[in-house]
Design a protein around this motif. Sequence first.
Motif, PDB file in Angstrom:
ATOM      1  N   ALA A  92     -61.448 -62.482  39.314  1.00 54.78           N
ATOM      2  CA  ALA A  92     -61.224 -62.545  37.923  1.00 54.78           C
ATOM      3  C   ALA A  92     -60.573 -61.445  37.149  1.00 54.78           C
ATOM      4  CB  ALA A  92     -62.685 -62.954  37.004  1.00 54.78           C
ATOM      5  N   ALA A  93     -61.157 -60.441  37.531  1.00 55.35           N
ATOM      6  CA  ALA A  93     -60.483 -59.179  37.073  1.00 55.35           C
ATOM      7  C   ALA A  93     -59.009 -58.958  37.189  1.00 55.35           C
ATOM      8  CB  ALA A  93     -61.122 -57.916  37.442  1.00 55.35           C
ATOM      9  N   ARG A  94     -58.717 -59.249  38.580  1.00 56.65           N
ATOM     10  CA  ARG A  94     -57.203 -59.406  39.000  1.00 56.65           C
ATOM     11  C   ARG A  94     -56.252 -60.234  38.088  1.00 56.65           C
ATOM     12  NH1 ARG A  94     -56.804 -62.445  43.702  1.00 56.65           N
ATOM     13  NH2 ARG A  94     -56.940 -64.048  42.279  1.00 56.65           N
ATOM     14  N   ASP A  95     -56.832 -61.520  37.945  1.00 54.46           N
ATOM     15  CA  ASP A  95     -56.087 -62.436  37.047  1.00 54.46           C
ATOM     16  C   ASP A  95     -56.108 -61.995  35.543  1.00 54.46           C
ATOM     17  OD1 ASP A  95     -56.194 -63.840  39.578  1.00 54.46           O
ATOM     18  OD2 ASP A  95     -57.568 -65.187  38.758  1.00 54.46           O
ATOM     19  N   ASN A  96     -57.088 -61.505  34.889  1.00 56.04           N
ATOM     20  CA  ASN A  96     -57.006 -60.925  33.638  1.00 56.04           C
ATOM     21  C   ASN A  96     -55.715 -59.969  33.747  1.00 56.04           C
ATOM     22  OD1 ASN A  96     -58.909 -62.723  32.725  1.00 56.04           O
ATOM     23  ND2 ASN A  96     -60.626 -61.523  32.990  1.00 56.04           N
ATOM     24  N   HIS A  97     -55.915 -58.985  34.599  1.00 53.00           N
ATOM     25  CA  HIS A  97     -54.874 -57.953  34.748  1.00 53.00           C
ATOM     26  C   HIS A  97     -53.644 -58.605  34.724  1.00 53.00           C
ATOM     27  CE1 HIS A  97     -58.552 -55.222  34.432  1.00 53.00           C
ATOM     28  NE2 HIS A  97     -57.419 -54.345  34.101  1.00 53.00           N
ATOM     29  N   GLU A  98     -53.473 -59.404  35.533  1.00 50.71           N
ATOM     30  CA  GLU A  98     -52.122 -59.921  35.857  1.00 50.71           C
ATOM     31  C   GLU A  98     -51.376 -60.547  34.628  1.00 50.71           C
ATOM     32  OE1 GLU A  98     -49.727 -62.871  38.828  1.00 50.71           O
ATOM     33  OE2 GLU A  98     -51.957 -63.167  38.530  1.00 50.71           O
ATOM     34  N   ARG A  99     -52.413 -61.330  33.864  1.00 48.63           N
ATOM     35  CA  ARG A  99     -51.847 -61.850  32.793  1.00 48.63           C
ATOM     36  C   ARG A  99     -51.485 -60.686  31.635  1.00 48.63           C
ATOM     37  NH1 ARG A  99     -55.533 -65.560  33.179  1.00 48.63           N
ATOM     38  NH2 ARG A  99     -57.033 -64.418  32.444  1.00 48.63           N
ATOM     39  N   GLY A 100     -52.228 -59.708  31.252  1.00 42.75           N
ATOM     40  CA  GLY A 100     -52.072 -58.520  30.614  1.00 42.75           C
ATOM     41  C   GLY A 100     -50.694 -58.007  30.975  1.00 42.75           C
ATOM     42  N   TRP A 101     -50.656 -57.512  32.138  1.00 46.50           N
ATOM     43  CA  TRP A 101     -49.457 -56.804  32.504  1.00 46.50           C
ATOM     44  C   TRP A 101     -48.233 -57.773  32.516  1.00 46.50           C
ATOM     45  CZ3 TRP A 101     -49.868 -51.817  32.315  1.00 46.50           C
ATOM     46  CH2 TRP A 101     -50.930 -51.138  32.801  1.00 46.50           C
ATOM     47  N   THR A 102     -48.138 -58.878  32.877  1.00 52.32           N
ATOM     48  CA  THR A 102     -47.175 -59.771  32.529  1.00 52.32           C
ATOM     49  C   THR A 102     -46.582 -59.465  31.175  1.00 52.32           C
ATOM     50  OG1 THR A 102     -47.845 -61.198  34.385  1.00 52.32           O
ATOM     51  CG2 THR A 102     -46.014 -61.998  32.738  1.00 52.32           C
ATOM     52  N   GLU A 103     -47.531 -59.652  29.991  1.00 53.48           N
ATOM     53  CA  GLU A 103     -47.106 -59.553  28.804  1.00 53.48           C
ATOM     54  C   GLU A 103     -46.639 -58.439  28.437  1.00 53.48           C
ATOM     55  OE1 GLU A 103     -50.222 -61.146  26.201  1.00 53.48           O
ATOM     56  OE2 GLU A 103     -50.398 -62.833  27.136  1.00 53.48           O
ATOM     57  N   PHE A 104     -47.197 -57.340  28.937  1.00 51.82           N
ATOM     58  CA  PHE A 104     -46.773 -55.681  28.879  1.00 51.82           C
ATOM     59  C   PHE A 104     -45.441 -55.685  29.317  1.00 51.82           C
ATOM     60  CE2 PHE A 104     -46.193 -51.802  31.122  1.00 51.82           C
ATOM     61  CZ  PHE A 104     -46.816 -50.870  30.223  1.00 51.82           C
ATOM     62  N   LEU A 105     -44.978 -56.048  30.425  1.00 49.42           N
ATOM     63  CA  LEU A 105     -43.491 -56.242  30.948  1.00 49.42           C
ATOM     64  C   LEU A 105     -42.636 -56.840  30.148  1.00 49.42           C
ATOM     65  CD1 LEU A 105     -44.501 -56.101  34.726  1.00 49.42           C
ATOM     66  CD2 LEU A 105     -43.809 -54.090  33.434  1.00 49.42           C
ATOM     67  N   VAL A 106     -42.858 -57.974  29.439  1.00 53.45           N
ATOM     68  CA  VAL A 106     -42.156 -58.984  28.738  1.00 53.45           C
ATOM     69  C   VAL A 106     -41.871 -57.793  27.530  1.00 53.45           C
ATOM     70  CG1 VAL A 106     -41.843 -60.696  27.143  1.00 53.45           C
ATOM     71  CG2 VAL A 106     -42.673 -61.149  29.588  1.00 53.45           C
ATOM     72  N   LYS A 107     -42.786 -57.080  26.941  1.00 50.08           N
ATOM     73  CA  LYS A 107     -42.702 -56.375  25.698  1.00 50.08           C
ATOM     74  C   LYS A 107     -41.837 -55.372  26.132  1.00 50.08           C
ATOM     75  CE  LYS A 107     -46.070 -55.616  23.166  1.00 50.08           C
ATOM     76  NZ  LYS A 107     -47.566 -55.358  22.690  1.00 50.08           N
TER      77      LYS A 107
END
Length: 113
Positions: A92-107
């Motif tokens: 769950a922690a991995r998946d939550n961070h993946e979502r956040g980092w993906t948005e971070f990289l798009v920004k």
Amino acid sequence: MQWFGPTSVEEGSVKADIDLRVGGRYRISFNADGNYNEVGGVYREVVPNERLVFSWAWHSTPERESLVTISIRPEGSGSLLVFNHAQFVDAAARDNHERGWTEFLVKLEAYLA
């Protein structure tokens, strides 16, 4: 600070205290979805224009430390960024961070465009 975090980060709320050297600490705070968030860690490896390795732990759960490794190398007329976040306590922690980092990289991509 202009492109840090997922899309839910409130504009102007990001604050950072960074001592960018091996053994140096960082602390980043921001508001997202109406909540205050704070994360920090220690820089373990700093190779200018090539590699950055640092620990990552949320202020609310410091015992759940993970490890971020960012590598950059020339590729064609640009650069290739390889981002790895490892040592999560659970899926769950991995998946939550993946979502956040993906948005971070798009920004970040939009900021650099």
